[in-house]
Design an enzyme around this catalytic site. Structure first.
Site, PDB file in Angstrom:
ATOM      1  N   HIS A 142      -6.508  -4.329  13.343  1.00  0.00           N
ATOM      2  CA  HIS A 142      -6.089  -3.418  12.268  1.00  0.00           C
ATOM      3  C   HIS A 142      -7.147  -2.344  12.012  1.00  0.00           C
ATOM      4  CE1 HIS A 142      -4.382  -2.007   8.549  1.00  0.00           C
ATOM      5  NE2 HIS A 142      -5.318  -2.524   7.793  1.00  0.00           N
TER       6      HIS A 142
ATOM      7  N   GLU B 116      -6.492 -10.873   2.168  1.00  0.00           N
ATOM      8  CA  GLU B 116      -6.334  -9.929   1.064  1.00  0.00           C
ATOM      9  C   GLU B 116      -5.081 -10.310   0.287  1.00  0.00           C
ATOM     10  OE1 GLU B 116      -8.200  -5.987   3.303  1.00  0.00           O
ATOM     11  OE2 GLU B 116      -6.104  -6.471   3.600  1.00  0.00           O
TER      12      GLU B 116
ATOM     13  N   HIS C 114      -2.242 -11.969   2.709  1.00  0.00           N
ATOM     14  CA  HIS C 114      -2.143 -11.746   4.156  1.00  0.00           C
ATOM     15  C   HIS C 114      -3.513 -11.727   4.809  1.00  0.00           C
ATOM     16  CE1 HIS C 114      -2.825  -7.597   2.738  1.00  0.00           C
ATOM     17  NE2 HIS C 114      -3.361  -7.371   3.926  1.00  0.00           N
TER      18      HIS C 114
ATOM     19  N   HIS D 266       1.218  -6.350   6.016  1.00  0.00           N
ATOM     20  CA  HIS D 266       0.188  -6.416   4.964  1.00  0.00           C
ATOM     21  C   HIS D 266       0.896  -6.665   3.637  1.00  0.00           C
ATOM     22  CE1 HIS D 266      -2.967  -4.887   7.715  1.00  0.00           C
ATOM     23  NE2 HIS D 266      -1.873  -4.473   8.343  1.00  0.00           N
TER      24      HIS D 266
ATOM     25  N   HIS E 121     -14.310  -2.843   6.121  1.00  0.00           N
ATOM     26  CA  HIS E 121     -13.535  -3.291   7.278  1.00  0.00           C
ATOM     27  C   HIS E 121     -14.398  -3.188   8.553  1.00  0.00           C
ATOM     28  CE1 HIS E 121      -9.896  -2.786   4.707  1.00  0.00           C
ATOM     29  NE2 HIS E 121      -9.376  -3.678   5.520  1.00  0.00           N
TER      30      HIS E 121
ATOM     31  N   ASP F 232      -5.656  -9.762   7.531  1.00  0.00           N
ATOM     32  CA  ASP F 232      -5.806  -8.614   8.438  1.00  0.00           C
ATOM     33  C   ASP F 232      -6.408  -9.156   9.717  1.00  0.00           C
ATOM     34  OD1 ASP F 232      -5.083  -6.737   6.540  1.00  0.00           O
ATOM     35  OD2 ASP F 232      -7.057  -5.785   6.427  1.00  0.00           O
TER      36      ASP F 232
ATOM     37  N   PHE G 204       0.846  -1.182   0.000  1.00  0.00           N
ATOM     38  CA  PHE G 204       0.000   0.000   0.000  1.00  0.00           C
ATOM     39  C   PHE G 204       0.893   1.247   0.000  1.00  0.00           C
ATOM     40  CE2 PHE G 204      -3.990   2.121   0.622  1.00  0.00           C
ATOM     41  CZ  PHE G 204      -4.942   1.160   0.311  1.00  0.00           C
TER      42      PHE G 204
END
Ligand SMILES: [Zn+2]
Length: 210
Positions: free
Chosen positions: A56, A169, A50, A46, A157, A52, A17
């Site tokens: 998070h 993700e 992965h 991340h 989320h 989450d 990200f």
């Protein structure tokens, strides 16, 4: 037994990200010369495929070490969805009957793990509500996030937290046909961590009986 590897290869080139800590491996000993090879890594958690954890995205969430392993291990359904760029998957896009408590969405909207694109597909909170009502406790997607790139409210989320749905993700589903499989994607036992990379694989459904 057929094994489908649904994890991208982790290299320094893998996209994370924007603004997050990229992956790097530091070599401290090398053969020949040293009698051992030895290295360490620095990275966002991340990374690639992965999980989450709920800490998070919610102040009352759990660290990844406290997530039940059943979330990441067992019967799983792969569903294909094709949508315009950037769009969330909504309940009306779901044509399949849900047949497993773990559901993975293939959107094809983040095609190259080494090249970041902002316009990937994501989930809608309404879809997460619907899936949770049908007994789904883990969702996965082949993009870096269940919310759009520029989302600040992170509605999906939040829906994951409120319905206690676990999430994977960054998985790679380009070679996997829709249908039923056994998922294995265990997070590392990292105390209080907000996420963990996973080696995610799918086994053909008949392996369920083994
Ligand atoms: Zn994440």
């Amino acid at each position: 037994m057929k094994i489908w590897d649904i994890s991208p290869l982790i290299t320094p080139e893998i996209a994370v990200f924007p603004g997050d800590v990229p992956f790097a491996r530091h070599v401290s000993m090398q053969m020949p010369g040293n009698n051992l090879a030895l290295s360490s890594i620095s990275t966002t958690l991340h990374l690639g495929a992965h999980a989450d954890s709920s800490s998070h995205y919610h102040k009352d969430g759990q660290g990844v070490d406290r997530r039940a392993l059943e979330r990441y291990l067992g019967k799983c359904q792969v569903i294909y969805v094709t949508l315009p760029k950037g769009e969330r998957i909504r309940p009306e896009h779901l044509k399949e009957k849900i047949e497993a408590p773990r559901v993975l969405f293939r959107t094809g909207s983040f095609p190259n793990p080494n090249e970041w694109n902002d316009d990937f597909n994501s989930l809608s909170p309404e879809l997460i509500e619907l899936l949770a009502d049908k007994g789904v406790f883990t969702v996965g997607i082949d993009t870096p996030s269940v919310d759009p790139h520029d989302s600040k409210a992170l509605e999906s989320h939040q829906a994951l937290y409120h319905r206690d749905v676990a999430v994977l993700e960054g998985i790679v589903l380009e070679k996997v046909s829709p249908g039923l499989y056994t998922l294995i994607a265990l997070p590392l036992h990292l105390k209080d961590a907000d996420a963990s990379p996973v080696r995610a694989i799918l086994l053909e459904e008949k392996a369920l009986t083994l």
